[in-house]
Motif scaffolding. Structure first.
Motif, mmCIF file in Angstrom:
data_model
loop_
_atom_site.group_PDB
_atom_site.id
_atom_site.type_symbol
_atom_site.label_atom_id
_atom_site.label_comp_id
_atom_site.label_asym_id
_atom_site.label_seq_id
_atom_site.Cartn_x
_atom_site.Cartn_y
_atom_site.Cartn_z
ATOM 1 N N GLY A 13 41.801 53.427 -23.880
ATOM 2 C CA GLY A 13 41.813 53.823 -22.477
ATOM 3 C C GLY A 13 43.198 53.857 -21.858
ATOM 4 N N GLN A 14 44.213 53.384 -22.600
ATOM 5 C CA GLN A 14 45.582 53.405 -22.095
ATOM 6 C C GLN A 14 46.247 54.742 -22.439
ATOM 7 O OE1 GLN A 14 46.972 51.175 -20.168
ATOM 8 N NE2 GLN A 14 45.311 49.676 -20.299
ATOM 9 N N PRO A 15 47.144 55.221 -21.563
ATOM 10 C CA PRO A 15 47.884 56.453 -21.892
ATOM 11 C C PRO A 15 48.780 56.222 -23.104
ATOM 12 C CG PRO A 15 48.081 55.916 -19.553
ATOM 13 C CD PRO A 15 47.483 54.718 -20.217
ATOM 14 N N PHE A 16 48.766 57.162 -24.024
ATOM 15 C CA PHE A 16 49.566 56.983 -25.233
ATOM 16 C C PHE A 16 51.043 56.757 -24.908
ATOM 17 C CE2 PHE A 16 52.570 58.908 -28.169
ATOM 18 C CZ PHE A 16 52.366 58.134 -29.296
ATOM 19 N N HIS A 17 51.580 57.540 -23.972
ATOM 20 C CA HIS A 17 53.012 57.463 -23.697
ATOM 21 C C HIS A 17 53.410 56.207 -22.914
ATOM 22 C CE1 HIS A 17 52.674 61.778 -24.745
ATOM 23 N NE2 HIS A 17 53.870 61.562 -25.262
ATOM 24 N N VAL A 77 53.671 53.025 -15.972
ATOM 25 C CA VAL A 77 53.366 54.456 -16.051
ATOM 26 C C VAL A 77 54.580 55.175 -16.642
ATOM 27 C CG1 VAL A 77 52.804 56.525 -14.740
ATOM 28 C CG2 VAL A 77 51.826 54.306 -14.081
ATOM 29 N N PRO A 78 54.391 56.000 -17.686
ATOM 30 C CA PRO A 78 55.540 56.687 -18.291
ATOM 31 C C PRO A 78 56.132 57.699 -17.315
ATOM 32 C CG PRO A 78 53.481 57.548 -19.173
ATOM 33 C CD PRO A 78 53.127 56.340 -18.345
ATOM 34 N N PRO A 79 57.438 57.963 -17.423
ATOM 35 C CA PRO A 79 58.064 58.926 -16.516
ATOM 36 C C PRO A 79 57.504 60.326 -16.737
ATOM 37 C CG PRO A 79 59.548 58.378 -18.316
ATOM 38 C CD PRO A 79 58.379 57.436 -18.413
ATOM 39 N N PRO A 80 57.393 61.113 -15.680
ATOM 40 C CA PRO A 80 56.903 62.489 -15.848
ATOM 41 C C PRO A 80 57.936 63.349 -16.561
ATOM 42 C CG PRO A 80 57.673 62.153 -13.615
ATOM 43 C CD PRO A 80 57.733 60.804 -14.283
ATOM 44 N N VAL A 81 57.471 64.452 -17.116
ATOM 45 C CA VAL A 81 58.389 65.388 -17.756
ATOM 46 C C VAL A 81 59.111 66.157 -16.656
ATOM 47 C CG1 VAL A 81 58.621 67.331 -19.331
ATOM 48 C CG2 VAL A 81 56.896 65.581 -19.768
ATOM 49 N N SER A 82 60.317 65.723 -16.351
ATOM 50 C CA SER A 82 61.065 66.315 -15.244
ATOM 51 C C SER A 82 62.465 66.735 -15.623
ATOM 52 C CB SER A 82 61.160 65.305 -14.081
ATOM 53 O OG SER A 82 61.777 64.107 -14.514
ATOM 54 N N LEU A 286 67.571 55.287 -23.556
ATOM 55 C CA LEU A 286 67.568 56.599 -24.202
ATOM 56 C C LEU A 286 66.142 57.062 -24.489
ATOM 57 C CD1 LEU A 286 70.510 56.072 -26.730
ATOM 58 C CD2 LEU A 286 70.559 57.415 -24.612
ATOM 59 N N ARG A 287 65.275 56.125 -24.842
ATOM 60 C CA ARG A 287 63.871 56.471 -25.106
ATOM 61 C C ARG A 287 63.206 57.009 -23.847
ATOM 62 N NH1 ARG A 287 58.853 54.740 -24.607
ATOM 63 N NH2 ARG A 287 59.489 53.005 -23.259
ATOM 64 N N LEU A 288 63.446 56.373 -22.708
ATOM 65 C CA LEU A 288 62.839 56.814 -21.453
ATOM 66 C C LEU A 288 63.403 58.158 -21.001
ATOM 67 C CD1 LEU A 288 62.694 53.409 -19.529
ATOM 68 C CD2 LEU A 288 60.784 54.655 -20.566
ATOM 69 N N ILE A 289 64.703 58.351 -21.197
ATOM 70 C CA ILE A 289 65.300 59.650 -20.855
ATOM 71 C C ILE A 289 64.693 60.753 -21.714
ATOM 72 C CG2 ILE A 289 67.441 60.991 -20.908
ATOM 73 C CD1 ILE A 289 68.933 58.400 -20.217
ATOM 74 N N ALA A 293 62.103 64.189 -20.963
ATOM 75 C CA ALA A 293 62.368 65.552 -21.438
ATOM 76 C C ALA A 293 61.244 66.058 -22.331
ATOM 77 C CB ALA A 293 63.695 65.587 -22.193
ATOM 78 N N GLY A 294 60.194 65.259 -22.485
ATOM 79 C CA GLY A 294 59.031 65.703 -23.253
ATOM 80 C C GLY A 294 59.114 65.460 -24.738
ATOM 81 N N VAL A 295 60.106 64.659 -25.197
ATOM 82 C CA VAL A 295 60.238 64.367 -26.622
ATOM 83 C C VAL A 295 60.227 62.859 -26.838
ATOM 84 C CG1 VAL A 295 61.502 66.503 -27.071
ATOM 85 C CG2 VAL A 295 62.766 64.420 -26.513
ATOM 86 N N LEU A 296 59.890 62.452 -28.055
ATOM 87 C CA LEU A 296 59.875 61.024 -28.406
ATOM 88 C C LEU A 296 61.136 60.692 -29.190
ATOM 89 C CD1 LEU A 296 56.192 60.349 -29.594
ATOM 90 C CD2 LEU A 296 57.217 59.830 -27.378
#
Length: 336
Positions: A13-17, A77-82, A286-289, A293-296
């Protein structure tokens, strides 16, 4: 580092990201589940994807114990793709392929997937150009970022090797040929070719091409010890994958996704394309940045260690490890 699978009912039930804080010494890269009797996977799944019951979480870790989750930690909450990746003109990378096998068409297709660079590939082998064209036609390749030139000749002849000007290339790939009668003959040609390259570069100042050598027989690997370049024993790689899938069948879905056609792909993302300056940042930052950007982010490739064994790659570094990335450095990312 290896890929491990963890079934964690507490994270359903948790968001993967948002899962990364629950794996302090591992990096979640995707989800694996069964569907109609077959294993399926979603690597770097779509944003908002929740962990479902009976799903495995695929993580990269140095060992199985390090892949264990820490339960009860806050999952922000993970950062949005912005963040838009700043597209720059992809550099041209010149690659010299010595030899020929059925792997070459797949190699060209994989090179074409690198969006951060273009490739100019020259293939030198005694296999006729007509035969190569016939084999390539069977793969229906549509290369957009790879330009291929064919040269017919024997790289075991110094005169032919000099004409090819191997020093003009950034990378040299020595393919274990499969058109010879046996693996021993193939490796013998590869070893002779490698010795001739060393002789050709002897005394040459300045940067030299990175050399990747593929051999068939693992017993010949010792001949390349303490010598520059990387050695790939195909049988060991294939054997390792078979063993892992045999012991952990769900991994088949992960390998199919990573090494099959299309996306997802592991890529090198230049730090400059993320708009990063040289300020020190932890890998967690760096992981959060990268996430925005939509990448892991899976690790870093540092330019200062590019010529050393391992190519400057640090996979799954400590979250608090600091890096002051420059225009010569890359993030290793999982792209979908």
């Amino acid at each position: 580092a290896e890929i491990y699978l963890r079934e964690v009912p507490e994270l359903v039930g948790q968001p993967f990201h948002a899962l990364a804080p629950a794996f302090p010494t591992a990096l979640p890269v995707g989800l694996v589940w069964t569907e109609r009797g077959r294993w399926r996977s979603a690597l770097n799944p779509e944003r908002g994807r929740l962990v479902r019951p009976d799903e495995f979480i695929a993580v990269i870790a140095d060992e199985y114990e390090a892949s264990a989750p820490t339960l009860g930690v806050p999952l922000p909450v993970p950062p949005p793709v912005s963040l838009l990746i700043e597209e720059v003109d992809p550099p041209l990378v010149r690659v010299l392929i010595l030899g020929w096998s059925h792997k070459v068409p797949t190699l060209l297709a994989e090179l074409d997937k690198f969006t951060s660079q273009r490739h100019e590939v020259t293939i030198l082998t005694t296999v006729s150009i007509d035969e190569r064209a016939f084999q390539l036609a069977g793969y229906d390749l549509e290369l957009e970022r790879v330009e291929v030139s064919h040269v017919e000749g024997d790289y075991n002849l110094m005169s032919t090797l000099r004409v090819a000007r191997p020093g003009d290339f950034e990378h040299i790939v020595m393919i274990a040929s499969d058109w010879l009668s046996n693996a021993e003959s193939s490796d013998a040609r590869t070893i002779v070719g490698h010795l001739m390259l060393r002789e050709l570069f002897k005394g040459v100042e300045g940067p030299r091409p990175d050399v990747l050598v593929e051999i068939n027989d693992a017993s010949n690997e010792r001949l390349f010890r303490e010598r520059p370049g990387e050695v790939l024993v195909s049988s060991k790689v294939e054997g390792s994958m078979i063993a892992q899938v045999a012991m952990r069948p769900p991994l088949r879905a992960v390998f199919d996704a990573l090494f099959g056609p299309g996306m997802p792909e592991i890529d090198f993302l230049p730090a400059i394309e993320l708009g990063l300056d040289t300020s020190p940042r932890t890998f967690e930052e760096l992981r959060l940045i990268s996430l925005s950007a939509g990448v892991l982010a899976l690790g870093v490739r540092l330019g200062v260690g590019r010529s050393e064994r391992g190519g400057g790659v640090q996979l799954n570094p400590s979250r608090d490890a600091e890096f002051a990335l420059t225009e010569k450095d890359d993030l290793i990312v999982l792209v979908y």
